[in-house]
Design an enzyme around this catalytic site. Structure first.
Site, PDB file in Angstrom:
ATOM      1  N   GLU A   1       0.805  -1.224   0.000  1.00 42.27           N
ATOM      2  CA  GLU A   1       0.000   0.000   0.000  1.00 42.27           C
ATOM      3  C   GLU A   1       0.834   1.269   0.000  1.00 42.27           C
ATOM      4  O   GLU A   1       0.298   2.365  -0.038  1.00 42.27           O
ATOM      5  CB  GLU A   1      -0.958   0.058   1.206  1.00 42.27           C
ATOM      6  CG  GLU A   1      -1.902  -1.110   1.346  1.00 42.27           C
ATOM      7  CD  GLU A   1      -2.783  -1.003   2.582  1.00 42.27           C
ATOM      8  OE1 GLU A   1      -2.767   0.047   3.276  1.00 42.27           O
ATOM      9  OE2 GLU A   1      -3.497  -1.972   2.881  1.00 42.27           O
ATOM     10  N   GLY A   2       2.144   1.150   0.107  1.00 42.03           N
ATOM     11  CA  GLY A   2       2.984   2.328   0.303  1.00 42.03           C
ATOM     12  C   GLY A   2       3.179   2.674   1.765  1.00 42.03           C
ATOM     13  O   GLY A   2       3.702   3.754   2.088  1.00 42.03           O
TER      14      GLY A   2
END
Length: 344
Positions: free
Chosen positions: A311-312
């Site tokens: 997701e970062g």
């Protein structure tokens, strides 16, 4: 495909930056990786007082045809359901982005779902997921080029709005399998050392995943980055690769997350060897293949927290350290300005 013009960061300013770091009121090297990060960002921006303007996270989402063959512990529907979670503000990346002052957009590069027009969602869809690379190439060369071009366009829009630092995250059930294949093909590291548990496979699931990926490799061999990407990648990985190339071309600071983002960075760096000059490698993933990626890219991760969420999240968590590196370079007193005696 757009021809990217990416040159190595001009190192003419390096001595001046290093001297500025060394004259701060501290022992030489005492801020460790923060010092190296400050110098790197100064070289990217070609200034002694770099600025992180309008920082933004991009989460690229796409589905994978091979996911239905059992390479993941989760069903494919989780991809679009998690995109809905991102858009509702409820995922880990939303929490960390809000906490650390990062803008956030979700890029639909190829999710098998119709979201319609939504705030915070960028439509860059190439198709409703890739083909099953166990049977055929995941995407055609034209689809790969289109995904890269659409990813690049997203970053160019950010740059035009004054963004100087962009973080990369992803969502796509099955994409650790794609990343494992890409990493193996582009680094030469044995496949077994590139395959991990992804979203939480048990021992039997991990063995099945490895067997399926070995099956996929019987269809293809080679190390050309675009051919590897088209064979095994996801639309979100291809879009990220294009976005990274555009970000480096615009001399932005790239916040590189974990294993899947690292696979996109490998592809981009094979196409433009200077790309790592613009990258801050934010963390070391718990996925085993990520260390092979970091070694190939010359990356020094800022964090090692055993993360494997994607997701970062690793990039968002590392961003305060990146801000700290820039802030101490700009704001910390020197021995001269503070009237502090240097070492004898």
């Amino acid at each position: 495909m757009h021809s990217f013009e990416i040159v190595a960061a001009d190192r003419g300013l390096e001595n001046a930056l290093q001297n500025k770091v060394d004259r701060k009121t501290k022992p030489l090297g005492a801020l460790g990786a923060l010092e190296r990060t400050a110098v790197k960002i100064g070289l990217v921006q070609q200034r002694l007082d770099p600025r992180l303007e309008r920082p933004h996270m991009l989460v690229f989402a796409g589905d994978h045809g091979a996911a239905k063959a059992g390479v993941s512990a989760y069903p494919q529907d989780v991809t679009w359901q998690m995109v809905e979670n991102f858009l509702a503000g409820g995922a880990a990346i939303n929490v960390f982005a809000r906490l650390n002052g990062l803008g956030l957009s979700v890029v639909d590069a190829g999710v098998a779902h119709d979201f319609g027009v939504r705030p915070g969602l960028i439509d860059a869809k190439v198709g409703p997921g890739t083909a099953n690379y166990l049977e055929e190439p995941a995407m055609s060369a034209d689809q790969c080029a289109l995904a890269m071009a659409r990813g690049a366009a997203v970053v160019r829009d950010l740059a035009a709005q004054g963004c100087t630092v962009v973080g990369f995250g992803e969502m796509g059930i099955g994409n650790t399998a794609s990343a494992s294949l890409i990493t193996h093909c582009l680094t030469g590291v044995p496949l077994a050392d590139c395959v991990g548990r992804g979203t939480g496979l048990d021992d039997a699931g991990l063995a099945r995943k490895q067997a399926l990926l070995e099956q996929a490799l019987r269809r293809f061999s080679g190390s050309d980055p675009l051919a590897v990407l088209a064979q095994f990648g996801g639309f979100e990985i291809a879009a990220m690769a294009g976005a990274m190339l555009a970000a480096a071309e615009a001399k932005m600071v790239l916040l590189v997350d974990g294993f899947i983002v690292g696979a996109a960075a490998l592809v981009a760096a094979r196409l433009a060897p200077a790309l790592p000059d613009y990258c801050v490698f934010c963390h070391c993933s718990a996925e085993p293949g990520h260390r092979a990626q970091l070694a190939a890219l010359g990356g020094e991760p800022l964090l090692d927290l055993g993360l494997r969420l994607g997701e970062g999240t690793g990039a968002a968590l590392a961003f305060p350290l990146v801000r700290a590196a820039v802030a101490f370079l700009d704001e910390m007193a020197s021995f001269e300005s503070a009237g502090v005696a240097d070492k004898a």
